[in-house]
Design a protein around this motif. Structure first.
Motif, PDB file in Angstrom:
ATOM      1  N   ARG A 167      37.451  49.666  36.113  1.00 62.68           N
ATOM      2  CA  ARG A 167      38.264  48.457  36.152  1.00 62.68           C
ATOM      3  C   ARG A 167      37.827  47.469  35.081  1.00 62.68           C
ATOM      4  O   ARG A 167      38.668  46.857  34.400  1.00 62.68           O
ATOM      5  CB  ARG A 167      38.161  47.817  37.536  1.00 62.68           C
ATOM      6  CG  ARG A 167      38.961  46.528  37.702  1.00 62.68           C
ATOM      7  CD  ARG A 167      40.428  46.728  37.444  1.00 62.68           C
ATOM      8  NE  ARG A 167      41.194  45.532  37.740  1.00 62.68           N
ATOM      9  CZ  ARG A 167      42.406  45.289  37.249  1.00 62.68           C
ATOM     10  NH1 ARG A 167      42.995  46.166  36.443  1.00 62.68           N
ATOM     11  NH2 ARG A 167      43.033  44.176  37.570  1.00 62.68           N
TER      12      ARG A 167
ATOM     13  N   GLY B   9      38.351  37.287  37.120  1.00 60.59           N
ATOM     14  CA  GLY B   9      39.414  37.203  38.124  1.00 60.59           C
ATOM     15  C   GLY B   9      40.015  38.542  38.468  1.00 60.59           C
ATOM     16  O   GLY B   9      41.194  38.634  38.829  1.00 60.59           O
ATOM     17  N   ALA B  10      39.203  39.612  38.392  1.00 53.68           N
ATOM     18  CA  ALA B  10      39.728  40.959  38.587  1.00 53.68           C
ATOM     19  C   ALA B  10      38.965  41.741  39.647  1.00 53.68           C
ATOM     20  O   ALA B  10      38.982  42.977  39.647  1.00 53.68           O
ATOM     21  CB  ALA B  10      39.685  41.718  37.265  1.00 53.68           C
ATOM     22  N   ALA B  11      38.294  41.031  40.580  1.00 56.64           N
ATOM     23  CA  ALA B  11      37.468  41.711  41.574  1.00 56.64           C
ATOM     24  C   ALA B  11      38.188  41.970  42.891  1.00 56.64           C
ATOM     25  O   ALA B  11      37.624  42.613  43.784  1.00 56.64           O
ATOM     26  CB  ALA B  11      36.202  40.898  41.839  1.00 56.64           C
ATOM     27  N   ALA B  12      39.413  41.497  43.039  1.00 63.18           N
ATOM     28  CA  ALA B  12      40.134  41.637  44.308  1.00 63.18           C
ATOM     29  C   ALA B  12      40.261  43.108  44.710  1.00 63.18           C
ATOM     30  O   ALA B  12      40.664  43.961  43.920  1.00 63.18           O
ATOM     31  CB  ALA B  12      41.520  41.011  44.186  1.00 63.18           C
ATOM     32  N   GLY B  13      39.878  43.385  45.956  1.00 64.04           N
ATOM     33  CA  GLY B  13      39.990  44.725  46.500  1.00 64.04           C
ATOM     34  C   GLY B  13      38.927  45.701  46.054  1.00 64.04           C
ATOM     35  O   GLY B  13      38.985  46.882  46.403  1.00 64.04           O
TER      36      GLY B  13
ATOM     37  N   ARG C  60      35.344  45.014  46.197  1.00 64.65           N
ATOM     38  CA  ARG C  60      33.975  44.655  46.597  1.00 64.65           C
ATOM     39  C   ARG C  60      33.254  45.774  47.342  1.00 64.65           C
ATOM     40  O   ARG C  60      32.013  45.808  47.339  1.00 64.65           O
ATOM     41  CB  ARG C  60      33.992  43.379  47.428  1.00 64.65           C
ATOM     42  CG  ARG C  60      34.532  42.197  46.638  1.00 64.65           C
ATOM     43  CD  ARG C  60      34.356  40.861  47.336  1.00 64.65           C
ATOM     44  NE  ARG C  60      34.971  39.813  46.539  1.00 64.65           N
ATOM     45  CZ  ARG C  60      34.429  39.270  45.454  1.00 64.65           C
ATOM     46  NH1 ARG C  60      33.228  39.661  45.066  1.00 64.65           N
ATOM     47  NH2 ARG C  60      35.064  38.342  44.768  1.00 64.65           N
TER      48      ARG C  60
ATOM     49  N   ASP D 210      34.384  39.318  38.824  1.00 68.64           N
ATOM     50  CA  ASP D 210      34.652  38.015  39.453  1.00 68.64           C
ATOM     51  C   ASP D 210      34.996  36.971  38.396  1.00 68.64           C
ATOM     52  O   ASP D 210      35.956  36.213  38.543  1.00 68.64           O
ATOM     53  CB  ASP D 210      33.433  37.545  40.259  1.00 68.64           C
ATOM     54  CG  ASP D 210      33.500  37.984  41.716  1.00 68.64           C
ATOM     55  OD1 ASP D 210      34.613  38.060  42.253  1.00 68.64           O
ATOM     56  OD2 ASP D 210      32.428  38.245  42.292  1.00 68.64           O
TER      57      ASP D 210
ATOM     58  N   LYS E 225      33.970  49.021  46.698  1.00 69.46           N
ATOM     59  CA  LYS E 225      34.183  50.244  45.937  1.00 69.46           C
ATOM     60  C   LYS E 225      32.892  50.699  45.254  1.00 69.46           C
ATOM     61  O   LYS E 225      32.005  49.899  44.957  1.00 69.46           O
ATOM     62  CB  LYS E 225      35.257  50.022  44.869  1.00 69.46           C
ATOM     63  CG  LYS E 225      36.625  49.659  45.430  1.00 69.46           C
ATOM     64  CD  LYS E 225      37.198  50.795  46.255  1.00 69.46           C
ATOM     65  CE  LYS E 225      38.606  50.447  46.737  1.00 69.46           C
ATOM     66  NZ  LYS E 225      39.179  51.531  47.568  1.00 69.46           N
TER      67      LYS E 225
END
Length: 220
Positions: free
Chosen positions: A164, A148-152, A154, A145, A156
């Motif tokens: 990632r 800025g790399a948590a999209a898609g 949550r 988060d 997983k």
């Protein structure tokens, strides 16, 4: 002379290798049975300015698993030291990774002594995914988060989050993230409880199982 057991070796080494904070620096977090992903569990870890691991071999242990342990632990620690009794000193000299430190604990006149044979050198082989794997799932997601790399991601599983995180953070950033998370972590659980929690809730809780406590020794 009675053999040096695992329990007394651990208790003695914990005091011998831990800074007492008298130099004005914060005492490190000392972790017993520090789990490294699914590959092993090092006997003692110090989490502070550096990630330092200590593998212990008592009179009742063998060196059979040492090659695998060195390979696993060298992936995440900045420095590692093998601490043995005299029984294992010769074998340790022959088998030990040249970057690992070596120390011997002896029973002399009824008391244990600690002697450093050689200092540990920087390992420089940190595996980014293995290092990220020291984080609990919520810690890894929080770090993503912030980056800025948590999209898609949550919903997983944790291993996807670790991979990632290893991709988007530099090694220095990742190490700082891990150290910060470990030192701030609250509510450490015992090994069995954490194992049951992980097996029951694969996506919910934690990535690693630890026994941990802050320890500020009183030297005698």
């Amino acid at each position: 002379m009675p053999p040096v057991t695992e329990e007394e070796l651990r208790d003695f080494v914990r005091v011998a290798v831990t800074d007492d904070g008298s130099d004005g620096q914060t005492a490190p977090l000392v972790v017993d049975e520090f789990v490294v992903g699914t590959e092993g569990r090092i006997d003692l870890a110090l989490v502070g300015d550096a990630l330092i691991g200590y593998e212990l071999k008592s009179d009742l242990d063998t060196l059979r698993r040492l090659p695998q342990q060195m390979s696993s632990y060298s992936k995440v620690f900045d420095f590692c030291t093998l601490v043995v009794t005299d029984r294992h000193l010769g074998g340790a000299r022959r088998a030990l990774d040249p970057r690992w430190g070596l120390a011997v604990v002896r029973r002399e006149a009824g008391k244990l002594t600690y002697k450093q044979i050689r200092k540990a050198r920087p390992l420089r082989r940190t595996d980014a995914v293995a290092l990220a794997g020291l984080l609990w799932r919520d810690e890894a997601l929080h770090a993503l988060d912030l980056l800025g790399a948590a999209a898609g991601l949550r919903s997983k599983p944790r291993d996807v989050l670790w991979e990632r995180l290893a991709q988007v953070a530099s090694q220095d950033e990742l190490r700082a993230i891990v150290v910060r998370a470990l030192t701030a972590r609250q509510g450490w659980r015992d090994v069995q409880a954490r194992r049951e929690y992980d097996e029951t809730f694969q996506y919910a809780g934690a990535s690693s199982r630890f026994l941990a406590r802050r320890f500020r020794p009183q030297y005698r």
